[in-house]
Write a protein that holds these residues in place. Structure first.
Motif, PDB file in Angstrom:
ATOM      1  N   ALA A  75       0.831  -1.208   0.000  1.00  0.00           N
ATOM      2  CA  ALA A  75       0.000   0.000   0.000  1.00  0.00           C
ATOM      3  C   ALA A  75       0.867   1.260   0.000  1.00  0.00           C
ATOM      4  O   ALA A  75       0.590   2.225  -0.705  1.00  0.00           O
ATOM      5  CB  ALA A  75      -0.928  -0.009   1.214  1.00  0.00           C
ATOM      6  N   ALA A  76       1.955   1.242   0.783  1.00  0.00           N
ATOM      7  CA  ALA A  76       2.852   2.400   0.833  1.00  0.00           C
ATOM      8  C   ALA A  76       3.521   2.626  -0.517  1.00  0.00           C
ATOM      9  O   ALA A  76       3.675   3.768  -0.971  1.00  0.00           O
ATOM     10  CB  ALA A  76       3.905   2.195   1.921  1.00  0.00           C
ATOM     11  N   GLN A  77       3.902   1.541  -1.162  1.00  0.00           N
ATOM     12  CA  GLN A  77       4.513   1.662  -2.485  1.00  0.00           C
ATOM     13  C   GLN A  77       3.547   2.279  -3.483  1.00  0.00           C
ATOM     14  O   GLN A  77       3.905   3.157  -4.266  1.00  0.00           O
ATOM     15  CB  GLN A  77       4.957   0.274  -2.971  1.00  0.00           C
ATOM     16  N   ARG A  78       2.290   1.830  -3.452  1.00  0.00           N
ATOM     17  CA  ARG A  78       1.291   2.370  -4.380  1.00  0.00           C
ATOM     18  C   ARG A  78       1.067   3.860  -4.135  1.00  0.00           C
ATOM     19  O   ARG A  78       0.983   4.654  -5.075  1.00  0.00           O
ATOM     20  CB  ARG A  78      -0.029   1.606  -4.248  1.00  0.00           C
ATOM     21  N   ARG A  79       0.978   4.248  -2.833  1.00  0.00           N
ATOM     22  CA  ARG A  79       0.762   5.665  -2.518  1.00  0.00           C
ATOM     23  C   ARG A  79       1.918   6.524  -3.031  1.00  0.00           C
ATOM     24  O   ARG A  79       1.718   7.619  -3.564  1.00  0.00           O
ATOM     25  CB  ARG A  79       0.571   5.850  -1.017  1.00  0.00           C
ATOM     26  N   GLY A  80       3.138   6.033  -2.874  1.00  0.00           N
ATOM     27  CA  GLY A  80       4.294   6.771  -3.364  1.00  0.00           C
ATOM     28  C   GLY A  80       4.291   6.930  -4.875  1.00  0.00           C
ATOM     29  O   GLY A  80       4.602   8.007  -5.405  1.00  0.00           O
TER      30      GLY A  80
ATOM     31  N   TYR B 274       1.595   6.819  -6.842  1.00  0.00           N
ATOM     32  CA  TYR B 274       0.500   7.714  -7.212  1.00  0.00           C
ATOM     33  C   TYR B 274       0.919   9.178  -7.030  1.00  0.00           C
ATOM     34  O   TYR B 274       0.615  10.028  -7.862  1.00  0.00           O
ATOM     35  CB  TYR B 274      -0.744   7.437  -6.358  1.00  0.00           C
ATOM     36  N   TRP B 275       1.645   9.443  -5.911  1.00  0.00           N
ATOM     37  CA  TRP B 275       2.134  10.798  -5.678  1.00  0.00           C
ATOM     38  C   TRP B 275       3.092  11.212  -6.792  1.00  0.00           C
ATOM     39  O   TRP B 275       3.014  12.319  -7.307  1.00  0.00           O
ATOM     40  CB  TRP B 275       2.840  10.861  -4.324  1.00  0.00           C
TER      41      TRP B 275
ATOM     42  N   GLY C 256      -6.324   7.234 -10.391  1.00  0.00           N
ATOM     43  CA  GLY C 256      -5.517   6.216  -9.730  1.00  0.00           C
ATOM     44  C   GLY C 256      -5.645   4.836 -10.344  1.00  0.00           C
ATOM     45  O   GLY C 256      -5.186   3.855  -9.747  1.00  0.00           O
TER      46      GLY C 256
END
Length: 252
Positions: free
Chosen positions: A13-18, A20-21, A198
């Motif tokens: 999840a953290a990888q995806r958020r990064g 997307y940013w 996204g």
């Protein structure tokens, strides 16, 4: 890597958020390379753990643990699919007594003769070959193909990727007749849906396949009724895509 991310899904999840940013800042879409096992719908199928080794340590780590993690994160149906059950199209056909044949080229004469002996009314094609006229003429109602784009736009290969890369707001599925050209036949049925913020390659492929089966059934129903109200697939409005090269779509 896959097993690590299943044990610690927060990392994924953290990888995806990064990413997307990064995509928002750079203005370029990020396309995830996702194995098909990672986007299987959940169902009530019986969970099966396939033992691939007699070594007890290998069984514990490679089979049993992997099975439990996939069940937790993907749903029970992911387990038999990923660990060896025959979930191929051929396996599905065998379970329902549907004959299966193989060829390395659908245009080969020996395969054409076997196909002609079946006298099909219509053929559904999903091969990557350019279909030649003799094969196109086998079925009197024609040959249909499912294409993951809103034809005539985005003819060619890997269309969900290109829809994301081009920043398109809408895409869809087209069921069209196969001709000797590339994705050029008349469109029997077309379904549209939005590309959500996204969106990833995997999620867009899921949407394509969710719409594809009902669209194909609708197209077959139209052929059976003799409904010839087709959409034009004009060459003058067509765009073409090929397989993307390594650096495209990664925020480079």
């Amino acid at each position: 890597v896959g097993t690590t991310l299943r044990i610690f899904p927060g990392l994924s999840a953290a990888q995806r958020r990064g990413l997307y940013w990064e995509a928002r800042v750079s203005g370029k879409p990020v396309v995830f390379d996702i194995h098909p096992n990672e986007f299987i719908d959940e169902s009530d199928e019986k969970r099966v753990v396939h033992r691939r080794s007699k070594n007890p340590v290998t069984y514990l780590l490679a089979d049993l643990l992997r099975s439990r993690l996939k069940t937790r994160n993907l749903g029970p149906s992911a387990v038999p699919f990923a660990l060896g059950a025959d979930s191929s199209l051929a396996g599905f056909a065998r379970r329902y007594g549907i004959p299966v044949d193989y060829t390395d080229d659908p245009n080969r004469q020996d395969y054409l003769e076997r196909l002609k002996s079946l006298a099909p009314d219509v053929i559904i094609n999903q091969s990557q070959f350019i279909i030649k006229k003799e094969l196109l003429d086998v079925a009197p109602m024609g040959m249909l193909n499912r294409h993951n784009a809103l034809l005539p736009k985005n003819r060619g290969r890997l269309t969900p990727f290109w829809a994301l890369y081009k920043g398109e707001k809408e895409t869809g599925v087209s069921i069209h007749f196969v001709e000797e050209g590339i994705d050029s036949g008349a469109i029997v049925v077309q379904k549209r849906f939005p590309v959500a913020p996204g969106e990833t390659f995997g999620s867009l492929v899921q949407k394509n396949y969710a719409h594809a089966a009902p669209a194909m059934l609708e197209a077959l129903d139209k052929l059976e009724r003799g409904d010839t109200d087709y959409l034009p697939n004009l060459d003058a409005e067509a765009t073409y895509n090929t397989v993307p090269t390594g650096g495209i779509g990664r925020g480079d």
